[in-house]
Design a protein around this motif. Structure first.
Motif, PDB file in Angstrom:
ATOM      1  N   PRO A   1       0.834  -1.213   0.000  1.00 52.64           N
ATOM      2  CA  PRO A   1       0.000   0.000   0.000  1.00 52.64           C
ATOM      3  C   PRO A   1       0.871   1.266   0.000  1.00 52.64           C
ATOM      4  O   PRO A   1       2.014   1.234   0.492  1.00 52.64           O
ATOM      5  CB  PRO A   1      -0.797  -0.120   1.301  1.00 52.64           C
ATOM      6  CG  PRO A   1       0.078  -0.919   2.201  1.00 52.64           C
ATOM      7  CD  PRO A   1       0.828  -1.878   1.312  1.00 52.64           C
ATOM      8  N   THR A   2       0.329   2.346  -0.505  1.00 54.25           N
ATOM      9  CA  THR A   2       1.087   3.603  -0.636  1.00 54.25           C
ATOM     10  C   THR A   2       1.864   3.984   0.633  1.00 54.25           C
ATOM     11  O   THR A   2       3.047   4.309   0.537  1.00 54.25           O
ATOM     12  CB  THR A   2       0.129   4.741  -1.029  1.00 54.25           C
ATOM     13  OG1 THR A   2      -0.440   4.417  -2.298  1.00 54.25           O
ATOM     14  CG2 THR A   2       0.848   6.071  -1.131  1.00 54.25           C
TER      15      THR A   2
ATOM     16  N   ALA B   1       5.800  -0.945  -5.651  1.00 55.10           N
ATOM     17  CA  ALA B   1       4.398  -1.230  -5.333  1.00 55.10           C
ATOM     18  C   ALA B   1       4.087  -2.718  -5.390  1.00 55.10           C
ATOM     19  O   ALA B   1       3.201  -3.199  -4.695  1.00 55.10           O
ATOM     20  CB  ALA B   1       3.489  -0.469  -6.291  1.00 55.10           C
TER      21      ALA B   1
ATOM     22  N   SER C   1      -2.608  -8.724  -1.055  1.00 55.54           N
ATOM     23  CA  SER C   1      -2.690  -7.273  -0.823  1.00 55.54           C
ATOM     24  C   SER C   1      -2.523  -6.982   0.659  1.00 55.54           C
ATOM     25  O   SER C   1      -3.207  -7.577   1.495  1.00 55.54           O
ATOM     26  CB  SER C   1      -4.046  -6.719  -1.279  1.00 55.54           C
ATOM     27  OG  SER C   1      -4.268  -7.000  -2.636  1.00 55.54           O
TER      28      SER C   1
ATOM     29  N   TYR D   1      -5.826  13.068  -3.158  1.00 55.91           N
ATOM     30  CA  TYR D   1      -4.807  12.695  -4.134  1.00 55.91           C
ATOM     31  C   TYR D   1      -4.135  13.937  -4.698  1.00 55.91           C
ATOM     32  O   TYR D   1      -4.739  15.001  -4.767  1.00 55.91           O
ATOM     33  CB  TYR D   1      -5.455  11.938  -5.310  1.00 55.91           C
ATOM     34  CG  TYR D   1      -6.221  10.737  -4.878  1.00 55.91           C
ATOM     35  CD1 TYR D   1      -5.632   9.482  -4.884  1.00 55.91           C
ATOM     36  CD2 TYR D   1      -7.546  10.849  -4.438  1.00 55.91           C
ATOM     37  CE1 TYR D   1      -6.339   8.364  -4.468  1.00 55.91           C
ATOM     38  CE2 TYR D   1      -8.254   9.748  -4.025  1.00 55.91           C
ATOM     39  CZ  TYR D   1      -7.645   8.500  -4.041  1.00 55.91           C
ATOM     40  OH  TYR D   1      -8.350   7.395  -3.621  1.00 55.91           O
TER      41      TYR D   1
ATOM     42  N   TYR E   1     -10.671   0.847   0.640  1.00 59.29           N
ATOM     43  CA  TYR E   1      -9.254   1.206   0.616  1.00 59.29           C
ATOM     44  C   TYR E   1      -8.621   0.788  -0.711  1.00 59.29           C
ATOM     45  O   TYR E   1      -7.899   1.571  -1.340  1.00 59.29           O
ATOM     46  CB  TYR E   1      -8.483   0.575   1.790  1.00 59.29           C
ATOM     47  CG  TYR E   1      -7.043   1.008   1.728  1.00 59.29           C
ATOM     48  CD1 TYR E   1      -6.656   2.249   2.227  1.00 59.29           C
ATOM     49  CD2 TYR E   1      -6.084   0.243   1.070  1.00 59.29           C
ATOM     50  CE1 TYR E   1      -5.357   2.709   2.080  1.00 59.29           C
ATOM     51  CE2 TYR E   1      -4.776   0.688   0.919  1.00 59.29           C
ATOM     52  CZ  TYR E   1      -4.428   1.925   1.433  1.00 59.29           C
ATOM     53  OH  TYR E   1      -3.145   2.384   1.262  1.00 59.29           O
TER      54      TYR E   1
ATOM     55  N   GLU F   1      -6.807   3.043  -3.675  1.00 56.03           N
ATOM     56  CA  GLU F   1      -5.488   2.858  -4.303  1.00 56.03           C
ATOM     57  C   GLU F   1      -5.632   2.792  -5.833  1.00 56.03           C
ATOM     58  O   GLU F   1      -4.814   3.359  -6.566  1.00 56.03           O
ATOM     59  CB  GLU F   1      -4.823   1.570  -3.792  1.00 56.03           C
ATOM     60  CG  GLU F   1      -4.354   1.628  -2.346  1.00 56.03           C
ATOM     61  CD  GLU F   1      -2.939   2.205  -2.199  1.00 56.03           C
ATOM     62  OE1 GLU F   1      -2.357   2.678  -3.182  1.00 56.03           O
ATOM     63  OE2 GLU F   1      -2.420   2.193  -1.057  1.00 56.03           O
ATOM     64  N   GLN F   2      -6.674   2.093  -6.283  1.00 53.92           N
ATOM     65  CA  GLN F   2      -6.891   1.982  -7.738  1.00 53.92           C
ATOM     66  C   GLN F   2      -7.167   3.342  -8.356  1.00 53.92           C
ATOM     67  O   GLN F   2      -6.703   3.649  -9.457  1.00 53.92           O
ATOM     68  CB  GLN F   2      -8.079   1.050  -8.026  1.00 53.92           C
ATOM     69  CG  GLN F   2      -7.734  -0.418  -7.854  1.00 53.92           C
ATOM     70  CD  GLN F   2      -8.965  -1.300  -7.781  1.00 53.92           C
ATOM     71  OE1 GLN F   2     -10.095  -0.826  -7.954  1.00 53.92           O
ATOM     72  NE2 GLN F   2      -8.751  -2.564  -7.500  1.00 53.92           N
TER      73      GLN F   2
ATOM     74  N   SER G   1      -3.953   5.053  -9.126  1.00 57.82           N
ATOM     75  CA  SER G   1      -3.274   4.496 -10.302  1.00 57.82           C
ATOM     76  C   SER G   1      -3.948   4.961 -11.584  1.00 57.82           C
ATOM     77  O   SER G   1      -3.277   5.352 -12.547  1.00 57.82           O
ATOM     78  CB  SER G   1      -3.299   2.967 -10.275  1.00 57.82           C
ATOM     79  OG  SER G   1      -2.785   2.501  -9.080  1.00 57.82           O
TER      80      SER G   1
ATOM     81  N   LEU H   1      -1.727   8.829  -3.859  1.00 56.33           N
ATOM     82  CA  LEU H   1      -2.647   8.815  -2.715  1.00 56.33           C
ATOM     83  C   LEU H   1      -1.904   9.459  -1.548  1.00 56.33           C
ATOM     84  O   LEU H   1      -0.944   8.905  -1.028  1.00 56.33           O
ATOM     85  CB  LEU H   1      -3.046   7.368  -2.387  1.00 56.33           C
ATOM     86  CG  LEU H   1      -3.871   7.122  -1.124  1.00 56.33           C
ATOM     87  CD1 LEU H   1      -5.131   7.972  -1.086  1.00 56.33           C
ATOM     88  CD2 LEU H   1      -4.216   5.639  -0.991  1.00 56.33           C
TER      89      LEU H   1
END
Lengths: 91, 144
Positions: A7-8, A18, A82, B29, B65, B69-70, B73, B79
């Motif tokens: 995760p970020t 990533a 994930s 973002y 969540y 994240e998607q 991208s 993010l």
């Protein structure tokens, strides 16, 4: 190799990577490999007892490992893992 | 320092007002420069899925969540963090906020009062897992 999605917020501990391929047969092995390769990740994934922190969720595909066999959950070559931080709080 | 696009700021404030007296939450973002200054450009509002007292607590589901994240991208944006509101409470992180906070993320908190007054502040965890305030710079967008 299974692929782990980082995760970020944790990417600064994985050289901004990533997706990481890991050769492992269980989630336990996956986490061990990850933290060996990226030691700074350890305190964010594991608590003092070496257990996965309560605010970290790990999904195998669409399933939370808490609904599977926890850390003993098996992973295959094409498994997508994930790491999902729990986002919560309040006043 | 964190700069927030005025429209993005309005989206967060409106979410706080619309969700009052419950807590709202979502992702933001944008971009980060080499010294860590951040610019917020877009917002993704998500549901507060906390079971129980949503006037005092918020939670974002793992599914949301991953969607968050998607979204980053797909838009080629970073993010940068999570926002939530504190209804009838100052925009200061609680111990609940600190325990669950992630490194790297900015945490924007919007205080929303009964009289529709709002106040926004931003916070980030330091290496000792304590929150430090992050200055919100409003000037960058004034001439745009």
């Amino acid at each position: 190799m299974a692929t782990v999605i980082i995760p970020t917020p944790l990417r600064k501990f994985t050289n901004n990577t990533a997706k990481i391929d890991i050769n492992a047969e269980t989630i336990e092995e996956t986490v061990r490999e990850l933290t060996l390769n990226f030691p700074d990740l350890k305190k964010h994934l594991l608590d003092e007892k070496g257990q996965i922190r309560s605010f970290i969720n790990i999904f195998v595909g669409d399933n939370d490992i808490r609904d599977l066999q926890q850390e003993k959950t098996s992973v295959k070559k094409d498994t997508l893992i994930s790491i999902v931080p729990a986002i919560a709080g309040g006043r | 320092m964190i700069s927030i696009d005025p429209i993005a700021k309005q989206v967060m404030i409106r979410d706080g007002l619309n969700t009052f007296p419950d807590e709202c939450c979502g992702f933001f973002y944008g971009e980060e420069d080499s010294v860590g200054n951040r610019i917020v450009k877009e917002i993704l509002v998500v549901n507060n899925t906390k079971e129980g007292d949503r006037r005092r607590r918020f939670e974002i589901s793992p599914k949301d969540y991953l969607r968050g994240e998607q979204f980053a991208s797909q838009r080629n944006l970073q993010l940068l963090g999570v926002y939530h509101s504190h209804p009838n409470h100052p925009a200061i992180p609680s111990e609940q906020d600190r325990i669950a906070a992630q490194p790297y993320f900015s945490y924007i908190i919007i205080s929303v009062l009964d009289n529709n007054t709002t106040h926004m502040r931003s916070w980030r965890l330091n290496d000792s897992f304590q929150f430090e305030e992050e200055e919100i710079n409003s000037n960058i967008f004034q001439n745009h």
